[in-house]
Motif scaffolding. Structure first.
Motif, mmCIF file in Angstrom:
data_model
loop_
_atom_site.group_PDB
_atom_site.id
_atom_site.type_symbol
_atom_site.label_atom_id
_atom_site.label_comp_id
_atom_site.label_asym_id
_atom_site.label_seq_id
_atom_site.Cartn_x
_atom_site.Cartn_y
_atom_site.Cartn_z
ATOM 1 N N TRP A 1 0.847 -1.282 0.042
ATOM 2 C CA TRP A 1 -0.061 0.288 -0.033
ATOM 3 C C TRP A 1 0.874 1.146 -0.080
ATOM 4 C CZ3 TRP A 1 -3.844 2.462 -1.440
ATOM 5 C CH2 TRP A 1 -4.184 3.696 -0.736
ATOM 6 N N ALA A 2 2.146 1.195 0.726
ATOM 7 C CA ALA A 2 2.784 2.386 0.647
ATOM 8 C C ALA A 2 3.139 2.868 -0.672
ATOM 9 C CB ALA A 2 4.066 2.168 1.444
ATOM 10 N N GLN A 3 3.777 2.050 -1.572
ATOM 11 C CA GLN A 3 4.097 2.487 -2.843
ATOM 12 C C GLN A 3 3.079 2.747 -3.943
ATOM 13 O OE1 GLN A 3 5.382 -1.905 -3.545
ATOM 14 N NE2 GLN A 3 7.354 -1.031 -3.889
ATOM 15 N N VAL A 4 1.681 2.133 -3.535
ATOM 16 C CA VAL A 4 0.524 2.734 -4.325
ATOM 17 C C VAL A 4 0.195 3.912 -3.897
ATOM 18 C CG1 VAL A 4 -2.005 1.842 -4.908
ATOM 19 C CG2 VAL A 4 -0.324 0.091 -4.928
ATOM 20 N N SER A 5 0.008 4.199 -2.441
ATOM 21 C CA SER A 5 -0.147 5.319 -1.842
ATOM 22 C C SER A 5 0.485 6.473 -2.516
ATOM 23 C CB SER A 5 -0.329 5.234 -0.312
ATOM 24 O OG SER A 5 -0.685 6.429 0.204
ATOM 25 N N ALA A 6 1.700 6.175 -2.768
ATOM 26 C CA ALA A 6 2.535 7.422 -2.988
ATOM 27 C C ALA A 6 2.282 7.815 -4.528
ATOM 28 C CB ALA A 6 4.222 6.727 -2.926
#
Length: 121
Positions: free
Chosen positions: A24-29
């Motif tokens: 999620w951190a990658q997608v959220s960025a």
């Protein structure tokens, strides 16, 4: 735009390898950088708020935009690849880079885990 005939081959290429699912951190960025200028708060188009995992998973007035594990039927995938119009982000071109699409695709294929989803063993 990704042509439908290439979709299956592309999905195989973009699918995460075991143990390497996008998180999620990658997608959220990516969403924060390219999507939340419009898709945030009470005035987000169709109510689609992309500033949190909860917002993405809630979807829009038209229903879910991410179907965990089902890339080819997820409306978000169709929008970012140009299979559905208007292609997103609306301020493109440039649209998302292939690596960004691959990250989002891998995340959807992995079940769209959230920030509190435990890592697989």
């Amino acid at each position: 735009m990704i042509k439908p005939a290439r979709t299956s081959a592309l999905l195989l290429f973009l699918a995460p390898l075991p143990g390497t699912a996008a998180d999620w951190a990658q997608v959220s960025a990516i969403l924060s950088d390219r999507c939340t200028m419009c898709h945030i708060g009470p005035h987000a188009p169709l109510g689609l708020q992309l500033d949190s995992h909860e917002g993405v998973m809630t979807g829009s007035e038209n229903g879910p935009v991410v179907l965990p594990g089902a890339v080819e039927t997820s409306p978000l995938y169709h929008r970012i690849t140009g299979q559905a119009q208007p292609q997103m982000p609306l301020d493109g071109p440039p649209f998302l880079e292939e690596a960004q699409i691959a990250t989002i695709t891998g995340w959807i294929a992995a079940g769209a885990p959230g920030p509190d989803t435990p890592e697989p063993d």
